[in-house]
Design a protein around this motif. Sequence first.
Motif, PDB file in Angstrom:
ATOM      1  N   ALA A   1       0.837  -1.203   0.000  1.00 10.25           N
ATOM      2  CA  ALA A   1       0.000   0.000   0.000  1.00 10.25           C
ATOM      3  C   ALA A   1       0.870   1.251   0.000  1.00 10.25           C
ATOM      4  O   ALA A   1       0.592   2.211  -0.732  1.00 10.25           O
ATOM      5  CB  ALA A   1      -0.929  -0.012   1.206  1.00 10.25           C
ATOM      6  N   VAL A   2       1.936   1.247   0.775  1.00 12.65           N
ATOM      7  CA  VAL A   2       2.836   2.408   0.823  1.00 12.65           C
ATOM      8  C   VAL A   2       3.591   2.554  -0.502  1.00 12.65           C
ATOM      9  O   VAL A   2       3.771   3.664  -1.008  1.00 12.65           O
ATOM     10  CB  VAL A   2       3.806   2.292   2.017  1.00 12.65           C
ATOM     11  CG1 VAL A   2       4.864   3.369   1.977  1.00 12.65           C
ATOM     12  CG2 VAL A   2       3.031   2.365   3.323  1.00 12.65           C
ATOM     13  N   VAL A   3       4.013   1.437  -1.091  1.00 15.72           N
ATOM     14  CA  VAL A   3       4.687   1.502  -2.398  1.00 15.72           C
ATOM     15  C   VAL A   3       3.743   2.075  -3.456  1.00 15.72           C
ATOM     16  O   VAL A   3       4.137   2.931  -4.255  1.00 15.72           O
ATOM     17  CB  VAL A   3       5.212   0.109  -2.809  1.00 15.72           C
ATOM     18  CG1 VAL A   3       5.633   0.096  -4.267  1.00 15.72           C
ATOM     19  CG2 VAL A   3       6.364  -0.300  -1.929  1.00 15.72           C
TER      20      VAL A   3
ATOM     21  N   ILE B   1       2.192   9.255  -5.902  1.00 13.12           N
ATOM     22  CA  ILE B   1       2.759  10.589  -5.689  1.00 13.12           C
ATOM     23  C   ILE B   1       3.695  10.939  -6.832  1.00 13.12           C
ATOM     24  O   ILE B   1       3.652  12.051  -7.369  1.00 13.12           O
ATOM     25  CB  ILE B   1       3.487  10.650  -4.332  1.00 13.12           C
ATOM     26  CG1 ILE B   1       2.486  10.596  -3.188  1.00 13.12           C
ATOM     27  CG2 ILE B   1       4.323  11.912  -4.227  1.00 13.12           C
ATOM     28  CD1 ILE B   1       3.133  10.451  -1.825  1.00 13.12           C
ATOM     29  N   LEU B   2       4.542  10.009  -7.228  1.00 10.14           N
ATOM     30  CA  LEU B   2       5.469  10.283  -8.334  1.00 10.14           C
ATOM     31  C   LEU B   2       4.742  10.467  -9.658  1.00 10.14           C
ATOM     32  O   LEU B   2       5.118  11.306 -10.471  1.00 10.14           O
ATOM     33  CB  LEU B   2       6.477   9.139  -8.471  1.00 10.14           C
ATOM     34  CG  LEU B   2       7.668   9.165  -7.547  1.00 10.14           C
ATOM     35  CD1 LEU B   2       8.502   7.914  -7.734  1.00 10.14           C
ATOM     36  CD2 LEU B   2       8.510  10.394  -7.792  1.00 10.14           C
ATOM     37  N   GLY B   3       3.706   9.673  -9.881  1.00  4.21           N
ATOM     38  CA  GLY B   3       3.011   9.717 -11.161  1.00  4.21           C
ATOM     39  C   GLY B   3       2.149  10.951 -11.335  1.00  4.21           C
ATOM     40  O   GLY B   3       1.992  11.446 -12.449  1.00  4.21           O
ATOM     41  N   THR B   4       1.570  11.451 -10.264  1.00  4.19           N
ATOM     42  CA  THR B   4       0.667  12.595 -10.403  1.00  4.19           C
ATOM     43  C   THR B   4       1.352  13.923 -10.127  1.00  4.19           C
ATOM     44  O   THR B   4       0.817  14.965 -10.481  1.00  4.19           O
ATOM     45  CB  THR B   4      -0.536  12.458  -9.446  1.00  4.19           C
ATOM     46  OG1 THR B   4      -0.053  12.343  -8.116  1.00  4.19           O
ATOM     47  CG2 THR B   4      -1.376  11.263  -9.822  1.00  4.19           C
ATOM     48  N   GLY B   5       2.504  13.901  -9.505  1.00  4.23           N
ATOM     49  CA  GLY B   5       3.195  15.154  -9.195  1.00  4.23           C
ATOM     50  C   GLY B   5       4.256  15.472 -10.237  1.00  4.23           C
ATOM     51  O   GLY B   5       4.597  14.663 -11.093  1.00  4.23           O
TER      52      GLY B   5
ATOM     53  N   GLY C   1       8.825  10.996   3.322  1.00  4.20           N
ATOM     54  CA  GLY C   1       7.909  10.332   4.249  1.00  4.20           C
ATOM     55  C   GLY C   1       7.592   8.909   3.817  1.00  4.20           C
ATOM     56  O   GLY C   1       7.543   7.991   4.649  1.00  4.20           O
ATOM     57  N   VAL C   2       7.381   8.708   2.516  1.00  2.00           N
ATOM     58  CA  VAL C   2       7.125   7.358   2.005  1.00  2.00           C
ATOM     59  C   VAL C   2       8.354   6.482   2.215  1.00  2.00           C
ATOM     60  O   VAL C   2       8.239   5.321   2.626  1.00  2.00           O
ATOM     61  CB  VAL C   2       6.716   7.420   0.514  1.00  2.00           C
ATOM     62  CG1 VAL C   2       6.736   6.041  -0.110  1.00  2.00           C
ATOM     63  CG2 VAL C   2       5.356   8.053   0.365  1.00  2.00           C
ATOM     64  N   LEU C   3       9.536   7.029   1.981  1.00  2.05           N
ATOM     65  CA  LEU C   3      10.779   6.271   2.165  1.00  2.05           C
ATOM     66  C   LEU C   3      10.967   5.886   3.636  1.00  2.05           C
ATOM     67  O   LEU C   3      11.320   4.737   3.944  1.00  2.05           O
ATOM     68  CB  LEU C   3      11.976   7.084   1.661  1.00  2.05           C
ATOM     69  CG  LEU C   3      13.323   6.396   1.699  1.00  2.05           C
ATOM     70  CD1 LEU C   3      13.322   5.226   0.726  1.00  2.05           C
ATOM     71  CD2 LEU C   3      14.422   7.360   1.373  1.00  2.05           C
ATOM     72  N   LEU C   4      10.727   6.814   4.558  1.00  3.98           N
ATOM     73  CA  LEU C   4      10.847   6.493   5.984  1.00  3.98           C
ATOM     74  C   LEU C   4       9.829   5.428   6.412  1.00  3.98           C
ATOM     75  O   LEU C   4      10.149   4.536   7.202  1.00  3.98           O
ATOM     76  CB  LEU C   4      10.652   7.759   6.821  1.00  3.98           C
ATOM     77  CG  LEU C   4      11.840   8.702   6.916  1.00  3.98           C
ATOM     78  CD1 LEU C   4      11.483   9.921   7.753  1.00  3.98           C
ATOM     79  CD2 LEU C   4      13.033   7.994   7.513  1.00  3.98           C
ATOM     80  N   THR C   5       8.622   5.523   5.872  1.00  2.12           N
ATOM     81  CA  THR C   5       7.605   4.523   6.193  1.00  2.12           C
ATOM     82  C   THR C   5       8.020   3.147   5.696  1.00  2.12           C
ATOM     83  O   THR C   5       7.861   2.139   6.393  1.00  2.12           O
ATOM     84  CB  THR C   5       6.253   4.933   5.592  1.00  2.12           C
ATOM     85  OG1 THR C   5       5.924   6.239   6.028  1.00  2.12           O
ATOM     86  CG2 THR C   5       5.162   3.972   5.990  1.00  2.12           C
ATOM     87  N   LEU C   6       8.559   3.085   4.478  1.00  4.88           N
ATOM     88  CA  LEU C   6       9.021   1.795   3.943  1.00  4.88           C
ATOM     89  C   LEU C   6      10.158   1.215   4.765  1.00  4.88           C
ATOM     90  O   LEU C   6      10.199   0.014   5.028  1.00  4.88           O
ATOM     91  CB  LEU C   6       9.430   1.950   2.483  1.00  4.88           C
ATOM     92  CG  LEU C   6       8.301   2.120   1.482  1.00  4.88           C
ATOM     93  CD1 LEU C   6       8.861   2.340   0.096  1.00  4.88           C
ATOM     94  CD2 LEU C   6       7.385   0.919   1.503  1.00  4.88           C
ATOM     95  N   ILE C   7      11.076   2.065   5.196  1.00  6.33           N
ATOM     96  CA  ILE C   7      12.191   1.583   6.028  1.00  6.33           C
ATOM     97  C   ILE C   7      11.654   1.055   7.356  1.00  6.33           C
ATOM     98  O   ILE C   7      12.082   0.007   7.842  1.00  6.33           O
ATOM     99  CB  ILE C   7      13.222   2.704   6.224  1.00  6.33           C
ATOM    100  CG1 ILE C   7      13.959   2.974   4.896  1.00  6.33           C
ATOM    101  CG2 ILE C   7      14.227   2.345   7.320  1.00  6.33           C
ATOM    102  CD1 ILE C   7      14.871   4.170   4.928  1.00  6.33           C
TER     103      ILE C   7
END
Length: 105
Positions: A70-72, A78-82, A94-100
């Motif tokens: 879900a986080v991925v 986020i990358l596709g729409t921004g 924030g997504v990277l910290l959540t994945l870690i």
Amino acid sequence: MSMEILLTPPLAFLVYLGVSLGILGLGKLLAPPEKHSPLKDSPYASGEEADVTFAAPGYAPFFLVAFFFAVVHLGVLILGTGDLSPRILPYLFGVLLTLIAVILG
């Protein structure tokens, strides 16, 4: 005009429901009468005795995997729409910290 009415979703659903119930009724007419037996109601595992315990204790082992994906997917969204500007970096961080955190437990 009549084809447009036939293709409206409520009418198409009712037609599909009628056809499905007709096929179900035809199948019940063609099927032989059912005979219950203890062998038919017991689980079969290639001739071996089936376990009576649960295969998985619950959804807990799969929750972290589902949360990871879900986080991925959120990160890809986020990358596709921004646009690739500095405004998007805090979100990706924030997504990277959540994945870690999910990976390390």
